[in-house]
Scaffold this active site. Structure first.
Site, PDB file in Angstrom:
ATOM      1  N   ASN A  99       0.784  -1.075   0.072  1.00 48.01           N
ATOM      2  CA  ASN A  99       0.229  -0.022   0.064  1.00 48.01           C
ATOM      3  C   ASN A  99       0.813   1.069  -0.084  1.00 48.01           C
ATOM      4  O   ASN A  99       1.815   1.180   0.961  1.00 48.01           O
ATOM      5  CB  ASN A  99      -0.991   0.119   1.310  1.00 48.01           C
ATOM      6  CG  ASN A  99      -1.900   1.266   1.439  1.00 48.01           C
ATOM      7  OD1 ASN A  99      -1.939   1.992   0.670  1.00 48.01           O
ATOM      8  ND2 ASN A  99      -2.134   1.309   2.664  1.00 48.01           N
ATOM      9  N   LYS A 484     -21.467  15.355  -1.336  1.00 51.17           N
ATOM     10  CA  LYS A 484     -22.273  13.754  -0.859  1.00 51.17           C
ATOM     11  C   LYS A 484     -22.742  13.433  -2.174  1.00 51.17           C
ATOM     12  O   LYS A 484     -22.794  12.460  -2.611  1.00 51.17           O
ATOM     13  CB  LYS A 484     -23.059  14.145   0.151  1.00 51.17           C
ATOM     14  CG  LYS A 484     -22.604  14.229   1.364  1.00 51.17           C
ATOM     15  CD  LYS A 484     -21.949  13.080   1.945  1.00 51.17           C
ATOM     16  CE  LYS A 484     -20.561  12.857   1.879  1.00 51.17           C
ATOM     17  NZ  LYS A 484     -19.776  13.684   2.493  1.00 51.17           N
TER      18      LYS A 484
HETATM   19  C1  F6R Z   1     -16.059  12.676   1.430  1.00 48.35           C
HETATM   20  C2  F6R Z   1     -14.974  12.030   2.342  1.00 48.35           C
HETATM   21  C3  F6R Z   1     -13.747  12.640   1.822  1.00 48.35           C
HETATM   22  C4  F6R Z   1     -12.658  12.676   3.240  1.00 48.35           C
HETATM   23  C5  F6R Z   1     -11.358  13.116   2.724  1.00 48.35           C
HETATM   24  C6  F6R Z   1     -10.288  13.160   4.096  1.00 48.35           C
HETATM   25  O1  F6R Z   1     -17.361  11.958   1.734  1.00 48.35           O
HETATM   26  O2  F6R Z   1     -15.190  11.211   3.011  1.00 48.35           O
HETATM   27  O3  F6R Z   1     -13.825  13.699   1.074  1.00 48.35           O
HETATM   28  O4  F6R Z   1     -13.255  13.627   4.017  1.00 48.35           O
HETATM   29  O5  F6R Z   1     -10.610  12.041   2.100  1.00 48.35           O
HETATM   30  O6  F6R Z   1     -10.352  11.831   4.847  1.00 48.35           O
HETATM   31  P1  F6R Z   1     -10.014  11.790   6.290  1.00 48.35           P
HETATM   32  O7  F6R Z   1     -11.111  12.778   6.973  1.00 48.35           O
HETATM   33  O8  F6R Z   1      -9.889  10.484   6.626  1.00 48.35           O
HETATM   34  O9  F6R Z   1      -8.585  12.649   6.361  1.00 48.35           O
END
Ligand code: F6R
Length: 604
Positions: A99, A484
């Site tokens: 990954n 969304k």
């Molecule tokens: C949209 C969504 C993404 C995350 C973004 C950040 O629904 O889920 O835009 O908000 O990839 O992810 P985190 O919060 O995990 O850093």
């Protein structure tokens, strides 16, 4: 991004790996594969498509241990059987899952090819299998360490060698890697979700570290073999939190979990005696707060939109200049780091590569960085100086919903805490506390209107495009609503600050393009009505999200209970989640795993 899982122990690894992959699939789902060590050598299966397709193609006699598995989100090379992991060396003795991104893969491929190695995939990852085989040391861990010294880029990897069936070697640099300690068995994965069915005892590897796993234990060290000791942590969530609980989609379940998620975010944090918030993890005393001259919130995607909302709450309640910026841009623009600024990194997963990079850039320049994070023990949580955990529970669906709302609540608590140390009076503090206390119940009341929201979604689900508008604190909600809708329904959606409409986008308005207007009942309400009138004058349908039941100029209204102006936008976001969900459901979309996306973007 990609999910990796590894197992060593007395069980057959195949079902353990498949179960782990199912839990990890939300991180990437264009192809999947696994490899196990069997008496005759490695057994390998991989396929384009989802884990259930991989599982369907696995014969009964496919058994062995140790083993490694992978679910992919393509970076180098299209989704195909050949590009799916695990990747093997030429003699099919070493198998790796990876990954991350190997940045010097082109050079390494050329070098291997000039030595007569045949590469069978287009991936950057395959070089790792060949480099490990080429290192040819008696112990797999030494070969892995040698290979990784040649690699530039990010990785979480797991490697097995059919000639050394007593071990799995894992390493981490920039992509998460967590060990799971079982009873006479060991696991490793890129996410605790793959581990909790088997153990709650986990160890997070740090960048530049590796581990050798055997059935009866593990040894951690740096890549240059300096031993390190890491105390295991106990994971909070049990496997139950990963089920669908009768919902058809995780997204639906997570939208409906919001009253409880918000109650947990608030639990023990409302200090009624001093009308403030109790945030023990911040590590900021009153003197520190008094010295803050500016606050910058950083995050990506929906986390960034939550940051935009947080900035309005902080400016409104604490009167400290605040703004939000996407972490992915911030990290590359050589930002000026002010000594009296406070930085706040927002990340549900705590593993978003761009957000981690922004945190590291800030720390390198001596800044104080707080984290607002859901996943306990994640990289952002560990690397920040302090912060606030959301306690929202696992979010499996790719699109974030409950963590967006919980982040908004955490930011409201932060704004209240800062405000009460600065100029916000106790009566004002109490007003915010009372409003926050009502949130879980108010969210429940919005969720109760789901059938009405679904009706509106079904009226507009044939639109090719929609605009979302909002002003000041309504604008981040318009952004999140558009996000969304586009993510899960694939309908084109754009968000604008309402006053910006007349500076360009108004040209798009007409009967075919609905506008979703976020209209809080605040001082800007009359201004918002003017925007709606401008749209209606051009025969554009308006869907208003508001707490005002008397709103004019709207074809449809999604109603929420009234809250205080600083907090109301958060409630206005809830119907937009259900709106997107029902549009996507009516169009038959793959709601939890929308095309091209993955949860937790652990690569640049
Ligand atoms: C949209 C969504 C993404 C995350 C973004 C950040 O629904 O889920 O835009 O908000 O990839 O992810 P985190 O919060 O995990 O850093």
């Amino acid at each position: 991004m990609c999910g990796i899982v590894a197992y060593i122990g007395s069980r057959d690894a195949t079902p353990v790996l498949l179960e782990g992959l199912q839990r990890l699939e939300y991180r990437g789902y264009d192809s999947a594969g696994l490899a196990v060590v069997a008496p005759g050598g490695l057994k390998v299966r991989k396929t384009t498509g989802k884990v259930r397709e991989l599982e369907a193609g696995i014969p009964r006699r496919f058994k062995g241990s140790p083993g490694v598995g992978h679910t992919r989100w393509a970076t180098h090379g299209v989704p195909s059987d050949a590009n799916a992991h695990p990747h093997l060396d030429g003699a099919a003795q070493v198998a790796i899952v990876h990954n991350g991104i190997i940045e010097n893969a082109t050079d390494l491929r050329a070098r291997l090819e000039s030595e007569g190695v045949t590469l069978v995939s287009e991936t950057d990852s395959e070089v790792l299998a060949h480099l490990i085989a080429r290192a040819g040391r008696p112990d797999l861990e030494d070969s892995v360490a040698d290979a990784l010294k040649l690699v530039e880029g990010t990785y979480g990897i797991a490697a097995i060698d059919s000639r050394q069936p007593d071990r799995v070697v894992v390493a981490r640099n920039g992509s998460p890697l967590i060990l799971g300690i079982g009873d006479k068995e060991m696991l490793a994965a890129s996410d605790v979700a793959a581990l909790v069915r088997f153990t709650r005892q986990v160890v997070h590897l740090e960048d530049g570290e590796m581990a050798v796993l055997r059935a009866d234990g593990y040894r951690t060290s740096t890549l240059d073999h300096r031993p390190i000791t890491r105390a295991p942590l106990t994971v909070e969530q049990g496997q139950d939190s990963y089920g669908l609980d009768g919902h058809i989609h995780y997204l639906h379940k997570e939208i409906h979990e919001q009253p409880e998620a918000v109650a947990r975010a608030l639990s023990g944090r409302l200090d009624r005696r001093f009308s403030t918030a109790h945030l023990g993890g911040l590590g900021l005393d009153a003197r520190d707060v008094a010295g803050i001259r500016r606050i910058k919130l950083l995050g990506c995607g929906s986390a960034y939109f939550a940051g935009l909302l947080g900035a309005t709450m902080i400016e409104g309640l604490a009167r400290i200049p605040a703004d939000a910026e996407s972490a992915s841009e911030f990290r590359y623009r050589n930002p000026v780091v002010e000594p009296d600024a406070l930085y706040v990194a927002i990340s549900q997963s705590g593993e978003t590569a761009d957000t981690i990079a922004a945190v590291r850039e800030l720390k390198r320049k001596g800044a104080r960085v707080l984290g607002i994070v859901n996943v306990v023990g994640s990289t952002v949580a560990r690397e920040c100086d302090g912060g606030i955990y959301l306690h929202a529970g696992p979010e499996i669906s790719v699109a974030s919903t409950k963590t967006f709302t919980s982040t908004g609540v955490a930011l409201a608590l932060l704004a209240l805490y800062l405000g009460r140390i600065r100029d916000l009076g106790p009566a004002e503090g109490k007003r915010i506390i009372d409003a926050l206390s009502e949130f879980p119940d108010q969210i429940r009341r919005v969720l109760d209107t789901e059938a009405d929201i679904a009706g509106v979604a079904n009226r507009f689900n044939q639109s090719a495009s929609m605009l979302f508008i909002g002003r000041v604190s309504g604008y981040p909600i318009a952004e999140e609503g558009a996000q969304k809708l586009k993510e899960i329904s694939y309908i084109h959606a754009e968000a604008y600050a309402a006053p910006e409409l007349k500076h360009g986008p108004l040209a798009l308005i007409g009967p075919e393009v609905p506008t979703v207007a976020v209209v809080p009942d605040d001082a800007l309400y009359p201004k918002n009505l003017s925007s709606l009138a401008e749209i209606r004058a051009r025969r554009g349908p308006v869907i208003a999200v508001t707490s005002r039941s008397d709103i004019p100029d709207a074809e449809a209204a999604l109603l929420v209970p009234r809250s205080e102006p600083e907090l109301a936008p958060l409630l206005l976001g809830i119907p937009l989640q259900l709106f997107a969900y029902h549009v996507a459901a009516s169009l038959g979309r793959d709601i939890d795993q929308p095309r091209n996306l993955a949860k937790s973007v652990t690569v640049e």
